[in-house]
Scaffold this active site. Structure first.
Site, PDB file in Angstrom:
ATOM      1  N   GLY A  38       0.795  -1.234   0.000  1.00 20.24           N
ATOM      2  CA  GLY A  38       0.000   0.000   0.000  1.00 20.24           C
ATOM      3  C   GLY A  38       0.823   1.278   0.000  1.00 20.24           C
ATOM      4  N   TYR A  75       5.282   6.162  -1.031  1.00 18.08           N
ATOM      5  CA  TYR A  75       6.008   6.526   0.203  1.00 18.08           C
ATOM      6  C   TYR A  75       7.339   5.774   0.289  1.00 18.08           C
ATOM      7  CZ  TYR A  75       6.428   7.369   5.301  1.00 18.08           C
ATOM      8  OH  TYR A  75       6.838   7.741   6.555  1.00 18.08           O
TER       9      TYR A  75
END
Ligand code: CAA
Length: 248
Positions: A151, A155
């Site tokens: 997910g 990032y």
């Protein structure tokens, strides 16, 4: 640099981990300039730090994804407070989602805020640091830049990229009195963690050998250690602080 006032610029300084870093550096005697995004929140933040006895703090509101704004922001800090000895890149956001569902904006926002910002701030302080022959740059990355995370392609890519910058810049500045290091926190008890769905969050906690989240203060201590003049032999390092969740 002995006897000179030492200025530390902490981006994301008003956030969960950022606040603890600012307080640790202030306790170590730095004049701390905390970067912020939301001016109203920042004003209240500064008042509450002062109420807690931290008088040696100031604010800087710069759009970190904007190169010229960072160049101007660094210049303003130097003109107002004096030479910047320490830069801590702590500003960061998450826009989690699996790649199959990720909008381009989720990618771009995270790369802009978490990685392009680091180029911008480092670029804005590097020549003054080279001229003064001294500096400490500390980039706050993440366990998820080290191991990846379901997910978080955006990032994790930004956080891994940050350490590439650290290692390269550390080599460029090693003979100039400037150290550049990465700190990679694991899951720390902040609002960012609370955004993870509770079930997922609890499952993550079970995978941490010490069976708890870290505290922001634990990150603050480590950053203050790296920021110290006596830490000059540590450069280009990526220091894990994650309760044993990832041992690279
Ligand atoms: N590994 C493997 N499979 C997983 C998984 C994992 N870790 N997590 C979920 N899945 C599976 C689910 O079981 C589900 O499977 P089925 O389809 O077979 O039922 C599927 O993946 C769900 O996929 P979706 O694309 O539908 O995902 P979603 O939209 O429900 O949610 C998510 C995905 C938003 C990423 C959610 O899983 C999430 O929030 N995960 C946490 C991500 C995370 O750790 N973020 C860290 C934030 S804190 C931070 O970043 C600070 C720091 O530096 C540490």
């Amino acid at each position: 640099m002995a006897n000179q006032p030492q200025v530390a610029w902490v981006t994301g300084g008003t956030g969960g981990i950022g606040t603890a870093i600012c307080r640790s550096l202030a306790e170590a005697g730095f004049l701390v300039v905390a970067g912020y995004r939301n001016p109203d929140k920042a004003k209240t933040w500064l008042e509450s730090q002062k109420a807690d006895g931290f008088d040696n703090m100031a604010l800087s509101g710069v759009d970190l994804s904007n190169y010229q704004a960072c160049m101007d922001g660094a210049r303003e800090i130097i003109d107002t407070h004096g030479p910047i000895s320490v830069l801590v890149n702590c500003a960061g956001i998450t826009r989690d989602g699996t790649l199959k569902k990720m909008a381009q904006e989720q990618w771009t926002e995270v790369i802009d805020t978490n990685l392009n910002s680091v180029f911008n701030t480092c670029r804005s302080v590097i020549n003054p640091m080279l001229e003064q022959g001294y500096g400490r740059i500390i980039n706050i990355s993440s366990i998820n830049g080290r191991k990846g995370q379901f997910g978080q392609v955006n990032y994790a890519a930004a956080k891994a990229g940050m350490h590439g910058l650290t290692m390269s810049l550390a080599q460029e500045t090693a003979t100039k009195g400037i150290t550049v290091n990465t700190v990679s926190p694991g899951y720390i008890a902040t609002d960012m963690i609370m955004e993870i769905p509770e079930k997922v969050r609890e499952a993550i906690r079970e995978t941490i050998p010490v069976k708890r989240y870290g505290t922001p203060e634990e990150i603050g201590r480590l950053v203050a250690f790296l920021a110290d003049e006596q830490s000059g032999f540590i450069t280009g390092a990526n220091i894990d602080i994650n309760g044993g969740q990832f041992m690279g």
